[in-house]
Design a protein around this motif. Structure first.
Motif, PDB file in Angstrom:
ATOM      1  N   THR A   1       7.500  12.032   6.751  1.00  0.00           N
ATOM      2  CA  THR A   1       7.711  10.593   6.522  1.00  0.00           C
ATOM      3  C   THR A   1       6.532   9.823   7.102  1.00  0.00           C
ATOM      4  O   THR A   1       5.835  10.307   7.983  1.00  0.00           O
ATOM      5  CB  THR A   1       8.991  10.044   7.199  1.00  0.00           C
ATOM      6  OG1 THR A   1       8.851  10.124   8.611  1.00  0.00           O
ATOM      7  CG2 THR A   1      10.241  10.776   6.756  1.00  0.00           C
ATOM      8  N   CYS A   2       6.343   8.611   6.590  1.00  0.00           N
ATOM      9  CA  CYS A   2       5.332   7.740   7.169  1.00  0.00           C
ATOM     10  C   CYS A   2       5.887   7.212   8.498  1.00  0.00           C
ATOM     11  O   CYS A   2       7.086   7.345   8.765  1.00  0.00           O
ATOM     12  CB  CYS A   2       4.986   6.602   6.220  1.00  0.00           C
ATOM     13  SG  CYS A   2       6.327   5.431   5.944  1.00  0.00           S
ATOM     14  N   LYS A   3       5.020   6.617   9.301  1.00  0.00           N
ATOM     15  CA  LYS A   3       5.423   6.176  10.643  1.00  0.00           C
ATOM     16  C   LYS A   3       6.600   5.176  10.616  1.00  0.00           C
ATOM     17  O   LYS A   3       7.584   5.375  11.331  1.00  0.00           O
ATOM     18  CB  LYS A   3       4.214   5.588  11.374  1.00  0.00           C
ATOM     19  CG  LYS A   3       4.379   5.523  12.879  1.00  0.00           C
ATOM     20  CD  LYS A   3       3.101   4.976  13.510  1.00  0.00           C
ATOM     21  CE  LYS A   3       3.286   4.714  14.990  1.00  0.00           C
ATOM     22  NZ  LYS A   3       3.393   5.959  15.778  1.00  0.00           N
ATOM     23  N   PRO A   4       6.508   4.101   9.794  1.00  0.00           N
ATOM     24  CA  PRO A   4       7.629   3.138   9.799  1.00  0.00           C
ATOM     25  C   PRO A   4       8.973   3.762   9.403  1.00  0.00           C
ATOM     26  O   PRO A   4      10.015   3.375   9.913  1.00  0.00           O
ATOM     27  CB  PRO A   4       7.213   2.081   8.767  1.00  0.00           C
ATOM     28  CG  PRO A   4       5.752   2.237   8.583  1.00  0.00           C
ATOM     29  CD  PRO A   4       5.415   3.661   8.901  1.00  0.00           C
ATOM     30  N   CYS A   5       8.943   4.746   8.492  1.00  0.00           N
ATOM     31  CA  CYS A   5      10.202   5.369   8.043  1.00  0.00           C
ATOM     32  C   CYS A   5      10.767   6.344   9.068  1.00  0.00           C
ATOM     33  O   CYS A   5      11.920   6.753   8.980  1.00  0.00           O
ATOM     34  CB  CYS A   5      10.003   6.095   6.714  1.00  0.00           C
ATOM     35  SG  CYS A   5       9.830   4.987   5.312  1.00  0.00           S
ATOM     36  N   ASN A   6       9.926   6.733  10.039  1.00  0.00           N
ATOM     37  CA  ASN A   6      10.376   7.700  11.041  1.00  0.00           C
ATOM     38  C   ASN A   6      11.056   7.003  12.211  1.00  0.00           C
ATOM     39  O   ASN A   6      10.855   7.350  13.370  1.00  0.00           O
ATOM     40  CB  ASN A   6       9.174   8.536  11.527  1.00  0.00           C
ATOM     41  CG  ASN A   6       9.597   9.822  12.198  1.00  0.00           C
ATOM     42  OD1 ASN A   6      10.786  10.061  12.396  1.00  0.00           O
ATOM     43  ND2 ASN A   6       8.639  10.656  12.561  1.00  0.00           N
TER      44      ASN A   6
ATOM     45  N   LYS B   1       3.931  13.031  -0.119  1.00  0.00           N
ATOM     46  CA  LYS B   1       4.460  11.659   0.018  1.00  0.00           C
ATOM     47  C   LYS B   1       5.524  11.586   1.111  1.00  0.00           C
ATOM     48  O   LYS B   1       6.152  12.588   1.449  1.00  0.00           O
ATOM     49  CB  LYS B   1       5.130  11.226  -1.289  1.00  0.00           C
ATOM     50  CG  LYS B   1       4.209  11.136  -2.467  1.00  0.00           C
ATOM     51  CD  LYS B   1       5.029  10.799  -3.705  1.00  0.00           C
ATOM     52  CE  LYS B   1       4.171  10.840  -4.966  1.00  0.00           C
ATOM     53  NZ  LYS B   1       4.970  10.746  -6.174  1.00  0.00           N
ATOM     54  N   CYS B   2       5.748  10.353   1.590  1.00  0.00           N
ATOM     55  CA  CYS B   2       6.849  10.116   2.519  1.00  0.00           C
ATOM     56  C   CYS B   2       8.163  10.420   1.786  1.00  0.00           C
ATOM     57  O   CYS B   2       8.391   9.920   0.679  1.00  0.00           O
ATOM     58  CB  CYS B   2       6.823   8.666   2.991  1.00  0.00           C
ATOM     59  SG  CYS B   2       8.297   8.169   3.902  1.00  0.00           S
ATOM     60  N   ALA B   3       9.026  11.237   2.415  1.00  0.00           N
ATOM     61  CA  ALA B   3      10.275  11.654   1.754  1.00  0.00           C
ATOM     62  C   ALA B   3      11.219  10.479   1.508  1.00  0.00           C
ATOM     63  O   ALA B   3      12.072  10.542   0.628  1.00  0.00           O
ATOM     64  CB  ALA B   3      10.981  12.710   2.607  1.00  0.00           C
ATOM     65  N   TYR B   4      11.071   9.389   2.264  1.00  0.00           N
ATOM     66  CA  TYR B   4      11.988   8.255   2.139  1.00  0.00           C
ATOM     67  C   TYR B   4      11.446   7.138   1.238  1.00  0.00           C
ATOM     68  O   TYR B   4      12.159   6.632   0.386  1.00  0.00           O
ATOM     69  CB  TYR B   4      12.298   7.662   3.514  1.00  0.00           C
ATOM     70  CG  TYR B   4      13.101   8.569   4.430  1.00  0.00           C
ATOM     71  CD1 TYR B   4      14.160   9.339   3.944  1.00  0.00           C
ATOM     72  CD2 TYR B   4      12.816   8.628   5.795  1.00  0.00           C
ATOM     73  CE1 TYR B   4      14.903  10.158   4.796  1.00  0.00           C
ATOM     74  CE2 TYR B   4      13.563   9.436   6.649  1.00  0.00           C
ATOM     75  CZ  TYR B   4      14.596  10.202   6.147  1.00  0.00           C
ATOM     76  OH  TYR B   4      15.329  10.990   6.981  1.00  0.00           O
ATOM     77  N   CYS B   5      10.174   6.745   1.455  1.00  0.00           N
ATOM     78  CA  CYS B   5       9.675   5.584   0.695  1.00  0.00           C
ATOM     79  C   CYS B   5       8.681   5.978  -0.390  1.00  0.00           C
ATOM     80  O   CYS B   5       8.306   5.142  -1.216  1.00  0.00           O
ATOM     81  CB  CYS B   5       9.068   4.544   1.632  1.00  0.00           C
ATOM     82  SG  CYS B   5       7.437   4.989   2.248  1.00  0.00           S
ATOM     83  N   GLY B   6       8.219   7.246  -0.363  1.00  0.00           N
ATOM     84  CA  GLY B   6       7.334   7.715  -1.427  1.00  0.00           C
ATOM     85  C   GLY B   6       5.886   7.296  -1.294  1.00  0.00           C
ATOM     86  O   GLY B   6       5.087   7.566  -2.179  1.00  0.00           O
ATOM     87  N   LYS B   7       5.531   6.648  -0.174  1.00  0.00           N
ATOM     88  CA  LYS B   7       4.137   6.228   0.003  1.00  0.00           C
ATOM     89  C   LYS B   7       3.221   7.447   0.165  1.00  0.00           C
ATOM     90  O   LYS B   7       3.598   8.434   0.800  1.00  0.00           O
ATOM     91  CB  LYS B   7       3.996   5.327   1.243  1.00  0.00           C
ATOM     92  CG  LYS B   7       4.045   3.837   0.902  1.00  0.00           C
ATOM     93  CD  LYS B   7       3.738   2.972   2.127  1.00  0.00           C
ATOM     94  CE  LYS B   7       4.921   2.888   3.064  1.00  0.00           C
ATOM     95  NZ  LYS B   7       4.774   1.999   4.190  1.00  0.00           N
ATOM     96  N   VAL B   8       2.033   7.374  -0.389  1.00  0.00           N
ATOM     97  CA  VAL B   8       1.048   8.464  -0.282  1.00  0.00           C
ATOM     98  C   VAL B   8      -0.077   8.021   0.644  1.00  0.00           C
ATOM     99  O   VAL B   8      -0.258   6.828   0.883  1.00  0.00           O
ATOM    100  CB  VAL B   8       0.410   8.777  -1.669  1.00  0.00           C
ATOM    101  CG1 VAL B   8      -0.146  10.193  -1.692  1.00  0.00           C
ATOM    102  CG2 VAL B   8       1.399   8.567  -2.782  1.00  0.00           C
TER     103      VAL B   8
HETATM  104 ZN   LIG Z   1       7.924   5.940   4.322  1.00  0.00          ZN
END
Ligand SMILES: [Zn+2]
Length: 187
Positions: free
Chosen positions: A89-94, A54-61
């Motif tokens: 992380t996912c792209k938006p969170c990066n 998962k994304c370390a910040y938002c948890g999205k899988v």
């Molecule tokens: Zn994220």
């Protein structure tokens, strides 16, 4: 159109070089490459086992996860390129926000995490996510070396020095070039 180069471009490149090189010094001189050899194994372990894919910040899988440096590899956060400084992380969170009114300072990773949790109405997950990242960075087998305020101040000193010297040398080289040009034109 490419932007006009400035001495700070060269300085920033030098700073990134130093922080990448520093990472390899902590890994028996071997570069941390998340796409091959030991670096790939470490990265896959971090993504799958520590962060459960998962994304370390938002948890999205199920997103294409990118490599995020917790301490950014710049002269204010002086993060080295090392497994303990990387999380998926996912792209938006990066994408880190700049501090208001500053050209060089960005949010710290935990400020960034807080903003993400807040904007998604997930403040109830903030502590758990922060703890997981903190564990990875400070207590796991990948823990980041020299991760304390005093050592970072020393690294920042070296980095600042490098930054200023490269900028200075670049400006001087440009002046010498312009000087040379004037002489050739006068002849
Ligand atoms: Zn994220």
């Amino acid at each position: 159109m490419a932007k006009n180069p400035s001495p700070s471009d060269a300085s920033n490149t030098a700073v990134r070089f130093l922080l990448r090189k520093a990472g390899s010094i902590h890994s028996d001189g071997k570069m941390y490459d998340t796409t091959r050899s030991w670096g790939k194994n470490a990265w896959e372990d971090i993504v799958s086992n520590t962060f459960s894919g998962k994304c370390a910040y938002c948890g999205k899988v199920g997103q294409a996860l990118e490599v995020e440096h917790l301490l950014m590899t710049n002269r204010t956060q002086v993060g080295i390129h090392h497994p303990g400084n990387t999380v998926p992380t996912c792209k938006p969170c990066n994408k880190r926000q700049r501090k208001p009114g500053s050209q060089t300072e960005y949010d710290s990773w935990d400020e960034h995490l807080e903003k993400i949790c807040e904007s998604r109405g997930e403040m109830n997950h903030y502590e758990t996510r922060r703890e997981r990242i903190h564990f990875h960075m400070n207590e796991s087998q990948y823990k980041l070396p020299l991760n304390n305020e005093m050592a970072q101040e020393a690294v920042r000193y070296i980095t600042d020095d490098l930054y200023k010297e490269i900028s200075h040398n670049c400006k001087r080289a440009v002046e010498r070039y312009e000087d040379l040009l004037r002489r050739f034109v006068d002849d």
